[in-house]
Every structure is written in C-alpha cells, then in structure tokens.
Design a protein around this motif. Sequence first.
Motif, PDB file in Angstrom:
ATOM      1  N   ALA A   1       0.845  -1.202   0.000  1.00 24.47           N
ATOM      2  CA  ALA A   1       0.000   0.000   0.000  1.00 24.47           C
ATOM      3  C   ALA A   1       0.878   1.249   0.000  1.00 24.47           C
ATOM      4  CB  ALA A   1      -0.935  -0.003   1.203  1.00 24.47           C
ATOM      5  N   GLU A   2       1.930   1.222   0.805  1.00 30.03           N
ATOM      6  CA  GLU A   2       2.866   2.361   0.833  1.00 30.03           C
ATOM      7  C   GLU A   2       3.489   2.565  -0.542  1.00 30.03           C
ATOM      8  OE1 GLU A   2       5.077   5.561   1.708  1.00 30.03           O
ATOM      9  OE2 GLU A   2       3.596   4.707   3.057  1.00 30.03           O
ATOM     10  N   LEU A   3       3.900   1.481  -1.170  1.00 33.64           N
ATOM     11  CA  LEU A   3       4.496   1.567  -2.503  1.00 33.64           C
ATOM     12  C   LEU A   3       3.492   2.094  -3.527  1.00 33.64           C
ATOM     13  CD1 LEU A   3       7.071   1.011  -4.166  1.00 33.64           C
ATOM     14  CD2 LEU A   3       6.152  -1.281  -4.588  1.00 33.64           C
ATOM     15  N   LEU A   4       2.263   1.598  -3.482  1.00 35.12           N
ATOM     16  CA  LEU A   4       1.224   2.068  -4.409  1.00 35.12           C
ATOM     17  C   LEU A   4       0.912   3.546  -4.200  1.00 35.12           C
ATOM     18  CD1 LEU A   4      -1.303  -0.914  -4.408  1.00 35.12           C
ATOM     19  CD2 LEU A   4       0.101  -0.132  -6.324  1.00 35.12           C
ATOM     20  N   MET A   5       0.836   3.972  -2.961  1.00 43.75           N
ATOM     21  CA  MET A   5       0.553   5.377  -2.686  1.00 43.75           C
ATOM     22  C   MET A   5       1.717   6.270  -3.111  1.00 43.75           C
ATOM     23  SD  MET A   5      -2.505   5.332  -1.806  1.00 43.75           S
ATOM     24  CE  MET A   5      -2.624   7.075  -1.520  1.00 43.75           C
ATOM     25  N   ARG A   6       2.916   5.801  -2.896  1.00 44.63           N
ATOM     26  CA  ARG A   6       4.081   6.575  -3.325  1.00 44.63           C
ATOM     27  C   ARG A   6       4.093   6.684  -4.853  1.00 44.63           C
ATOM     28  NH1 ARG A   6       8.788   7.833  -0.271  1.00 44.63           N
ATOM     29  NH2 ARG A   6       7.831   6.523   1.283  1.00 44.63           N
ATOM     30  N   TYR A   7       3.723   5.591  -5.536  1.00 50.53           N
ATOM     31  CA  TYR A   7       3.641   5.627  -6.992  1.00 50.53           C
ATOM     32  C   TYR A   7       2.550   6.599  -7.439  1.00 50.53           C
ATOM     33  CZ  TYR A   7       3.215   4.305 -11.871  1.00 50.53           C
ATOM     34  OH  TYR A   7       3.157   4.342 -13.241  1.00 50.53           O
ATOM     35  N   ALA A   8       1.427   6.625  -6.719  1.00 46.79           N
ATOM     36  CA  ALA A   8       0.349   7.563  -7.051  1.00 46.79           C
ATOM     37  C   ALA A   8       0.833   9.011  -6.925  1.00 46.79           C
ATOM     38  CB  ALA A   8      -0.864   7.322  -6.162  1.00 46.79           C
ATOM     39  N   VAL A   9       1.585   9.315  -5.872  1.00 49.59           N
ATOM     40  CA  VAL A   9       2.151  10.656  -5.705  1.00 49.59           C
ATOM     41  C   VAL A   9       3.154  10.931  -6.819  1.00 49.59           C
ATOM     42  CG1 VAL A   9       3.581  12.114  -4.189  1.00 49.59           C
ATOM     43  CG2 VAL A   9       1.737  10.720  -3.219  1.00 49.59           C
TER      44      VAL A   9
END
Length: 161
Positions: free
Chosen positions: A32-40
């Motif tokens: 989830a952290e990786l996905l959110m960082r990718y979204a940013v």
Amino acid sequence: MLWLIDAIKDAGAPAYTVLKRVAAKFVGEQRAELLMRYAVFVFGGTLGLGIKAGVTYVLSRFGWGQMLAYSVGLALNIVFNFVFHRTVTFNVKTDWQRRFAVFAAVTSALVAADWLLVYVFAELLGNNIYITIFLVTLFLSVINFSLNKLIIFRTAQDKSL
C-alpha cells in the motif's frame, strides 16, 4: 515554488492517509505504501507533463519547431520533477547535489528514450504529438519510478529492500 509543493503535500495528507489504509486492507501495508508513493509520483509526473506539453504548445505557437519546443519543455520538466520528487514523493532532503547529478544522468537517458519515441511516433509515423507525449510518458513512468526509488532517492532505511 516550494510553497506550492508544501500546499499540495498538506492538502493531500488526509486523502493520502485514507487511501493508504484502504489499499493496505487489500494488498498489505508495505505494498500500500508503494502504491501510494507511486500515485504521488504519477501526480508529480502529471504536473510535469502539463509543463512539458504546455511549453511545447506555447513555443510552437510562437513559431518554434515542435521538437525544439518539446526539448525546452523536457528541460523544464527535469528540474520540476527533481524538486517535486525530492520534497514530496520521496521526502529525501540529504545529499541533494549528488542525487541531482544521478537524477540528471538517469533522466537524460529517459529523456533520450522519450524524445526518440515521440519523434518516431509523432514526426515519422504522423501521430498526434500531444497524444504521443502522453502515451510515451505513461510507459516510461514505471521505469522512471523504479529507478528513482531504487537508485536516486534510496535512503539508509531502504538498504534492506
């Protein structure tokens, strides 16, 4: 420009937290952290895409050739992306000179690929330059994110990855 980045970071914090919690229920905390960082990362890239396409459009309307105008847009995009990803996406404040040198080298290779792909698909094959810019940027974003996370903005905490 830093005030804008701080405003974006502050405004997006609650939404970021909620989306991260929802994502964590489905894919786990670390993913989830990786996905959110990718979204940013994609959000920052989208802002950069706007700069790149906007500069291309404006300079083209002033009589510059499309590819020369696009090259100027790419240069401005490099600086913007470094500042955004350093301060917002990865929040890494240390050793910015070395990081910028590596970022510039990696980005230069990606820009060369970007420019070549846009040239082939827009100029040689006759596709719309703005649609081509969007699709090429999307394709290269995954490669770019991986290189930024694993090489450029890697921190001591990331060494175990």
